[in-house]
Design a protein around this motif. Structure first.
Motif, PDB file in Angstrom:
ATOM      1  N   TYR A   8      10.946  -8.935  -6.226  1.00 59.80           N
ATOM      2  CA  TYR A   8      10.199  -9.368  -5.039  1.00 59.80           C
ATOM      3  C   TYR A   8      11.016  -8.999  -3.791  1.00 59.80           C
ATOM      4  CZ  TYR A   8       8.088 -12.067  -8.826  1.00 59.80           C
ATOM      5  OH  TYR A   8       7.511 -12.452 -10.001  1.00 59.80           O
ATOM      6  N   ASP A   9      11.130  -9.922  -2.874  1.00 66.61           N
ATOM      7  CA  ASP A   9      11.963  -9.685  -1.697  1.00 66.61           C
ATOM      8  C   ASP A   9      11.633  -8.351  -1.028  1.00 66.61           C
ATOM      9  OD1 ASP A   9      13.867 -10.092   0.244  1.00 66.61           O
ATOM     10  OD2 ASP A   9      15.475  -9.172  -0.909  1.00 66.61           O
ATOM     11  N   ALA A  10      10.355  -8.069  -0.832  1.00 69.11           N
ATOM     12  CA  ALA A  10       9.961  -6.864  -0.120  1.00 69.11           C
ATOM     13  C   ALA A  10       8.804  -7.250   0.786  1.00 69.11           C
ATOM     14  CB  ALA A  10       9.524  -5.790  -1.107  1.00 69.11           C
ATOM     15  N   VAL A  11       8.952  -7.009   2.064  1.00 62.59           N
ATOM     16  CA  VAL A  11       7.923  -7.420   3.017  1.00 62.59           C
ATOM     17  C   VAL A  11       6.602  -6.701   2.748  1.00 62.59           C
ATOM     18  CG1 VAL A  11       7.363  -7.601   5.473  1.00 62.59           C
ATOM     19  CG2 VAL A  11       9.676  -8.024   4.705  1.00 62.59           C
ATOM     20  N   ILE A  12       6.693  -5.544   2.087  1.00 68.30           N
ATOM     21  CA  ILE A  12       5.469  -4.782   1.795  1.00 68.30           C
ATOM     22  C   ILE A  12       4.524  -5.572   0.883  1.00 68.30           C
ATOM     23  CG2 ILE A  12       6.302  -3.564  -0.252  1.00 68.30           C
ATOM     24  CD1 ILE A  12       4.868  -1.089   0.763  1.00 68.30           C
ATOM     25  N   MET A  13       5.061  -6.599   0.210  1.00 68.26           N
ATOM     26  CA  MET A  13       4.213  -7.451  -0.625  1.00 68.26           C
ATOM     27  C   MET A  13       3.010  -7.993   0.162  1.00 68.26           C
ATOM     28  SD  MET A  13       4.988  -8.153  -3.775  1.00 68.26           S
ATOM     29  CE  MET A  13       6.239  -8.061  -4.999  1.00 68.26           C
ATOM     30  N   ALA A  14       3.246  -8.360   1.417  1.00 65.79           N
ATOM     31  CA  ALA A  14       2.168  -8.971   2.206  1.00 65.79           C
ATOM     32  C   ALA A  14       1.011  -7.994   2.434  1.00 65.79           C
ATOM     33  CB  ALA A  14       2.718  -9.520   3.513  1.00 65.79           C
ATOM     34  N   PRO A  15       1.251  -6.815   3.046  1.00 72.60           N
ATOM     35  CA  PRO A  15       0.111  -5.896   3.204  1.00 72.60           C
ATOM     36  C   PRO A  15      -0.439  -5.400   1.867  1.00 72.60           C
ATOM     37  CG  PRO A  15       2.161  -4.860   3.937  1.00 72.60           C
ATOM     38  CD  PRO A  15       2.459  -6.302   3.706  1.00 72.60           C
ATOM     39  N   MET A  16       0.422  -5.287   0.861  1.00 71.76           N
ATOM     40  CA  MET A  16      -0.074  -4.830  -0.448  1.00 71.76           C
ATOM     41  C   MET A  16      -1.085  -5.832  -1.002  1.00 71.76           C
ATOM     42  SD  MET A  16       2.096  -3.524  -3.741  1.00 71.76           S
ATOM     43  CE  MET A  16       2.468  -5.037  -4.595  1.00 71.76           C
ATOM     44  N   PHE A  17      -0.792  -7.112  -0.842  1.00 71.56           N
ATOM     45  CA  PHE A  17      -1.732  -8.129  -1.306  1.00 71.56           C
ATOM     46  C   PHE A  17      -3.035  -8.077  -0.502  1.00 71.56           C
ATOM     47  CE2 PHE A  17      -0.284 -11.407  -4.443  1.00 71.56           C
ATOM     48  CZ  PHE A  17       0.801 -10.690  -4.914  1.00 71.56           C
ATOM     49  N   VAL A  18      -2.931  -7.766   0.788  1.00 72.16           N
ATOM     50  CA  VAL A  18      -4.146  -7.670   1.611  1.00 72.16           C
ATOM     51  C   VAL A  18      -5.038  -6.545   1.062  1.00 72.16           C
ATOM     52  CG1 VAL A  18      -5.046  -7.108   3.902  1.00 72.16           C
ATOM     53  CG2 VAL A  18      -3.070  -8.616   3.686  1.00 72.16           C
ATOM     54  N   LEU A  26     -15.486   0.891  -2.445  1.00 71.82           N
ATOM     55  CA  LEU A  26     -14.647   0.405  -3.549  1.00 71.82           C
ATOM     56  C   LEU A  26     -13.614   1.463  -3.926  1.00 71.82           C
ATOM     57  CD1 LEU A  26     -14.295  -1.979  -5.459  1.00 71.82           C
ATOM     58  CD2 LEU A  26     -15.964  -0.952  -6.991  1.00 71.82           C
ATOM     59  N   GLY A  27     -14.056   2.694  -3.993  1.00 67.48           N
ATOM     60  CA  GLY A  27     -13.139   3.778  -4.337  1.00 67.48           C
ATOM     61  C   GLY A  27     -12.015   3.910  -3.318  1.00 67.48           C
ATOM     62  N   VAL A  28     -12.368   3.804  -2.043  1.00 66.75           N
ATOM     63  CA  VAL A  28     -11.345   3.903  -0.988  1.00 66.75           C
ATOM     64  C   VAL A  28     -10.320   2.775  -1.150  1.00 66.75           C
ATOM     65  CG1 VAL A  28     -10.981   3.723   1.512  1.00 66.75           C
ATOM     66  CG2 VAL A  28     -12.891   5.061   0.628  1.00 66.75           C
ATOM     67  N   PHE A  29     -10.797   1.579  -1.436  1.00 59.74           N
ATOM     68  CA  PHE A  29      -9.886   0.433  -1.572  1.00 59.74           C
ATOM     69  C   PHE A  29      -8.954   0.618  -2.773  1.00 59.74           C
ATOM     70  CE2 PHE A  29     -13.012  -2.684   0.676  1.00 59.74           C
ATOM     71  CZ  PHE A  29     -12.625  -2.169   1.900  1.00 59.74           C
ATOM     72  N   VAL A  30      -9.518   1.107  -3.873  1.00 59.41           N
ATOM     73  CA  VAL A  30      -8.687   1.306  -5.070  1.00 59.41           C
ATOM     74  C   VAL A  30      -7.598   2.339  -4.779  1.00 59.41           C
ATOM     75  CG1 VAL A  30      -8.681   2.176  -7.448  1.00 59.41           C
ATOM     76  CG2 VAL A  30     -10.474   0.602  -6.697  1.00 59.41           C
ATOM     77  N   ALA A  31      -7.979   3.410  -4.095  1.00 57.64           N
ATOM     78  CA  ALA A  31      -6.987   4.435  -3.743  1.00 57.64           C
ATOM     79  C   ALA A  31      -5.923   3.849  -2.818  1.00 57.64           C
ATOM     80  CB  ALA A  31      -7.681   5.610  -3.079  1.00 57.64           C
ATOM     81  N   ALA A  32      -6.350   2.985  -1.902  1.00 56.86           N
ATOM     82  CA  ALA A  32      -5.386   2.372  -0.970  1.00 56.86           C
ATOM     83  C   ALA A  32      -4.395   1.477  -1.718  1.00 56.86           C
ATOM     84  CB  ALA A  32      -6.128   1.565   0.095  1.00 56.86           C
ATOM     85  N   VAL A  33      -4.883   0.760  -2.725  1.00 57.55           N
ATOM     86  CA  VAL A  33      -3.968  -0.085  -3.518  1.00 57.55           C
ATOM     87  C   VAL A  33      -2.935   0.813  -4.204  1.00 57.55           C
ATOM     88  CG1 VAL A  33      -3.747  -1.653  -5.481  1.00 57.55           C
ATOM     89  CG2 VAL A  33      -5.661  -1.920  -3.907  1.00 57.55           C
ATOM     90  N   MET A  34      -3.404   1.935  -4.747  1.00 58.44           N
ATOM     91  CA  MET A  34      -2.474   2.850  -5.420  1.00 58.44           C
ATOM     92  C   MET A  34      -1.408   3.355  -4.452  1.00 58.44           C
ATOM     93  SD  MET A  34      -4.695   5.141  -8.046  1.00 58.44           S
ATOM     94  CE  MET A  34      -3.280   5.653  -8.971  1.00 58.44           C
ATOM     95  N   ILE A  90      -2.548   1.185 -13.789  1.00 53.89           N
ATOM     96  CA  ILE A  90      -2.733   2.530 -13.205  1.00 53.89           C
ATOM     97  C   ILE A  90      -3.896   3.287 -13.859  1.00 53.89           C
ATOM     98  CG2 ILE A  90      -1.637   4.780 -12.781  1.00 53.89           C
ATOM     99  CD1 ILE A  90      -0.529   2.492 -11.048  1.00 53.89           C
ATOM    100  N   ILE A  91      -3.886   3.392 -15.193  1.00 55.33           N
ATOM    101  CA  ILE A  91      -4.927   4.219 -15.821  1.00 55.33           C
ATOM    102  C   ILE A  91      -6.266   3.473 -15.869  1.00 55.33           C
ATOM    103  CG2 ILE A  91      -5.632   5.373 -17.964  1.00 55.33           C
ATOM    104  CD1 ILE A  91      -2.651   6.027 -18.412  1.00 55.33           C
ATOM    105  N   MET A  92      -6.248   2.279 -16.514  1.00 56.79           N
ATOM    106  CA  MET A  92      -7.524   1.565 -16.677  1.00 56.79           C
ATOM    107  C   MET A  92      -8.032   0.992 -15.346  1.00 56.79           C
ATOM    108  SD  MET A  92      -8.276  -1.845 -18.903  1.00 56.79           S
ATOM    109  CE  MET A  92      -7.439  -2.856 -17.710  1.00 56.79           C
ATOM    110  N   GLY A  93      -7.117   0.442 -14.541  1.00 56.42           N
ATOM    111  CA  GLY A  93      -7.556  -0.280 -13.344  1.00 56.42           C
ATOM    112  C   GLY A  93      -7.681   0.566 -12.104  1.00 56.42           C
ATOM    113  N   SER A  94      -7.124   1.786 -12.117  1.00 56.10           N
ATOM    114  CA  SER A  94      -7.177   2.592 -10.892  1.00 56.10           C
ATOM    115  C   SER A  94      -7.765   3.992 -11.134  1.00 56.10           C
ATOM    116  CB  SER A  94      -5.771   2.741 -10.292  1.00 56.10           C
ATOM    117  OG  SER A  94      -5.173   1.485 -10.134  1.00 56.10           O
ATOM    118  N   LEU A  95      -7.127   4.783 -12.021  1.00 49.91           N
ATOM    119  CA  LEU A  95      -7.563   6.180 -12.180  1.00 49.91           C
ATOM    120  C   LEU A  95      -8.954   6.282 -12.801  1.00 49.91           C
ATOM    121  CD1 LEU A  95      -4.188   7.811 -13.337  1.00 49.91           C
ATOM    122  CD2 LEU A  95      -5.262   7.922 -11.066  1.00 49.91           C
ATOM    123  N   LEU A  96      -9.183   5.496 -13.853  1.00 51.27           N
ATOM    124  CA  LEU A  96     -10.486   5.548 -14.516  1.00 51.27           C
ATOM    125  C   LEU A  96     -11.616   5.093 -13.578  1.00 51.27           C
ATOM    126  CD1 LEU A  96     -11.385   6.456 -17.276  1.00 51.27           C
ATOM    127  CD2 LEU A  96     -11.102   4.128 -18.139  1.00 51.27           C
TER     128      LEU A  96
END
Lengths: 244, 400
Positions: free
Chosen positions: B191-201, B239-247, B286-292
């Motif tokens: 943990y201990d990474a500020v990027i956690m906050a925007p990543m969760f958003v 939805l596709g844009v959001f999934v790519a953004a999470v990746m 990555i594979i099941m939840g994002s790429l597929l």
């Protein structure tokens, strides 16, 4: 006899009242000072701490410390919890320097940080630090969220995973709450030493007031090289180590 | 675009009662699990002093994160004034509230002392991100409740944009708070990474929308109401844009951690040799939840196919649960660095073991069931759903 007018009455009674108040406050100060030590309010004039010398501490010593803590505080008799679920307020840790292969044994417990992360994160103020530096959990406020355990850098806190019976009178442990080393605050407040320190014969562990220039711990720390675990986190721990 | 008419669902069919009964069974199983865990203590779970937050937290945080994301559809309509999303605003608010209720139920029932909830409501340590979150969650109920009222009550419609902006801001702060629960744990390598906050958003955008898409498609199919391609395809693209953004955020998070030498151990653990956590990361997240899902949403063969959109949404939800499992449990399983430059031979330092138990799973699924029951019931009693979302009704650019 001269009759008192209102102005003189107020003047004389004010002087008298102030005089009584001054004397009375003096009396009460003396009275409070004369009261037994354990009712004194805890202040930040003291900072309780411990210095653990790993060069002097043998494995048997650490076992004795762990046993004394268990007996004093009543943990470790949980029958349903597995090894990872049983509380451990103090544990024996053996470390090997990867370069020199030197092995050190030490006792690891709550480090009683000056800036405790567990206190910062606790949502209900159940995790708290006394003015004298001892970090505790208020069992009446703890809701068992376990965020303090996530935040503690020393793996020092335990969660009670089962119903308990026969708790010690001074240690109201209970299912569903978090607990950790209290530095035997119930003994320290009576002028005694923590149970783990009492269990040892030599001076491998020194307990005392870090701020008191006449205390053994203060003087030893001035003389010898010591370290704090994860000193990089700047938590200024009350427990210090030498020899690691 | 013609006038939108909202109408309750009938809720009299056999299917409706079967759905309620099925979900109710999950809720009952969750309550039985809570009774079992509370009665015995947490020793009957897979949790320990090393894995202190287990499977219930995975579900709870998933639902809480998805809740704020589900409000996005309403926000896009009122804050960014996209007319096509306007008819979906009411449902978006409802799904958001329902998911949050489900998530909080799981979180509260997994406390060591759930009976002391009143303490959590009355004793605040304002230095604690957890305490802020309690306020943020309660505030979310209030503000989205008011937002729905502004949307439902014709005389109040004029305020819905202003309240919508407030709700949008609130939800961003809320998810920032949820991510920060982990982002400020200085002692933990994972943990201990500020990027956690925007990543969760950003995670909330994807998970919330996936949930919303499923609810929307199911409710229109089961009530035999028209749902046009214009809306569905828009949601699918989003939805596709959001999934790519999470990746993208996941990549930055891991690359950033790899750059810091002190975190190479935990990165190696998650990405290479962490056993179940590595498998869940690569195969699950990555594979099941994002790429597929990306392939299903964008490949010419499956694009525009509703079954494939539904499948992609389900995969995104499963991938999201895998992602939170890796973050929450994998992050705890990897030991903290207590003695840099030293190997711990005894007392601490091994990878912590965790095997979730059935009661933990049932409690988590119970939270999802509570959210779905709330949605199913409320669309029956209040007019949340437009009677038609056919293209000629919903699409502002429709040409007949």
């Amino acid at each position: 006899m001269k009759e008192l007018n209102r102005r003189e009455f107020i003047k004389s009674t004010t002087v008298a009242t102030a005089g009584v108040a001054t004397i009375a406050s003096g009396i009460s100060l003396t009275t409070f000072a004369a009261e037994p030590k354990e009712t004194n309010p805890v202040t930040n004039e003291k900072r309780w701490g411990m210095l653990i010398d790993t060069n002097k501490l043998t494995e048997t010593d650490i076992d004795d410390m762990v046993n004394a803590c268990q007996e004093e505080q009543g943990w470790g008799e949980e029958t349903h919890s597995n090894a990872d679920q049983k509380p451990s307020w103090i544990k024996k840790v053996k470390v090997k320097d990867t370069a020199t292969q030197r092995i050190s044994n030490l006792a690891l417990m709550c480090q009683h940080c000056e800036e405790p992360p567990c206190v910062d994160v606790c949502p209900t103020n159940a995790s708290m630090k006394r003015e004298d530096g001892i970090v505790l959990v208020d069992r009446h406020l703890c809701i068992g969220c376990r965020y303090c355990m996530m935040a503690c850098p020393y793996d020092a806190r335990s969660f009670v995973h089962e119903e308990l019976t026969n708790q010690k009178e001074h240690m109201p442990r209970g299912k569903g709450t978090v607990e950790s080393c209290t530095m035997c605050v119930h003994k320290v407040d009576k002028g005694e030493q923590p149970a783990c320190v009492e269990a040892l014969n030599g001076d491998a562990v020194i307990f005392g007031d870090l701020l008191d220039p006449t205390s053994n711990i203060h003087q030893t720390l001035k003389r010898v090289q010591s370290t704090q675990i994860r000193a990089d986190l700047n938590l200024n721990t009350g427990v210090r180590y030498s020899g690691i | 675009m013609s006038i939108i008419r909202y109408e309750q669902t009938q809720g009299k069919s056999l299917g409706f009662y079967a759905l309620i009964a099925g979900l109710g069974a999950f809720v009952l199983a969750a309550l039985a699990s809570v009774y079992f865990m509370e009665h015995n203590g947490h020793h009957v779970t897979g949790m320990s002093n090393h894995i202190v937050w287990g499977l219930p937290h995975v579900f709870a945080l998933f639902l809480i994160v998805a809740a704020s994301g589900a409000l996005n559809i309403a926000s896009i309509a009122s804050v960014f004034n996209k007319k096509i999303y306007k008819p979906l605003s009411r449902l978006s608010g409802l799904v958001a509230l329902a998911l949050l209720a489900g998530g909080l139920m799981v979180l509260v029932l997994d406390l060591g002392r759930p009976d002391r909830l009143i303490v959590a409501m009355t004793e605040y340590n304002f230095e604690s991100i957890f305490a802020w979150n309690i306020i943020l969650y309660n505030g979310f109920f209030l503000i989205v409740g008011v937002y729905l009222w502004m949307m439902f009550e014709r005389r109040m419609n004029k305020y819905s944009r202003k309240v919508g902006i407030a709700a949008f801001t609130w939800r961003l702060i809320l998810t920032t708070g949820t991510g920060s629960i982990f982002g400020f744990l200085v002692a933990r390598q994972a943990y201990d990474a500020v990027i956690m906050a925007p990543m969760f958003v950003v995670m909330s955008f994807a998970f919330g929308l996936a949930f919303f898409v499923l609810v929307l498609m199911a409710s229109y199919k089961w009530t035999a109401r028209p749902l046009g391609d214009a809306i569905v395809n828009r949601l699918s693209n989003l939805l596709g844009v959001f999934v790519a953004a999470v990746m993208y955020f996941v990549a930055v998070y891991h690359l950033g951690n790899l750059y810091l030498a002190e975190n190479s151990g935990v990165e190696n653990f998650i990405l290479m040799d962490g056993g179940i956590y590595t498998q869940l990361f690569w195969y699950g997240q990555i594979i099941m939840g994002s790429l597929l899902p990306l392939a299903l949403l964008y490949s010419p063969a499956t694009k525009g196919n509703r079954s494939m959109l539904g499948l992609a949404s389900v995969l995104i939800i499963l991938g999201g649960i895998a992602q939170l499992y890796v973050i929450i449990i994998g992050g705890q399983a990897y030991p903290m660095e207590l003695f840099p430059g030293k190997e711990i031979l005894e007392g601490y330092g091994t990878i912590a073991a965790y095997t979730p138990t059935l009661p933990e799973l049932m409690l988590g699924l119970g939270g999802m069931a509570v959210a779905l029951i709330a949605i199913t019931y409320l669309v029956k009693f209040l007019p949340f759903l437009p009677e038609s979302l056919a293209d000629n009704v919903a699409d502002p650019h429709h040409k007949s």
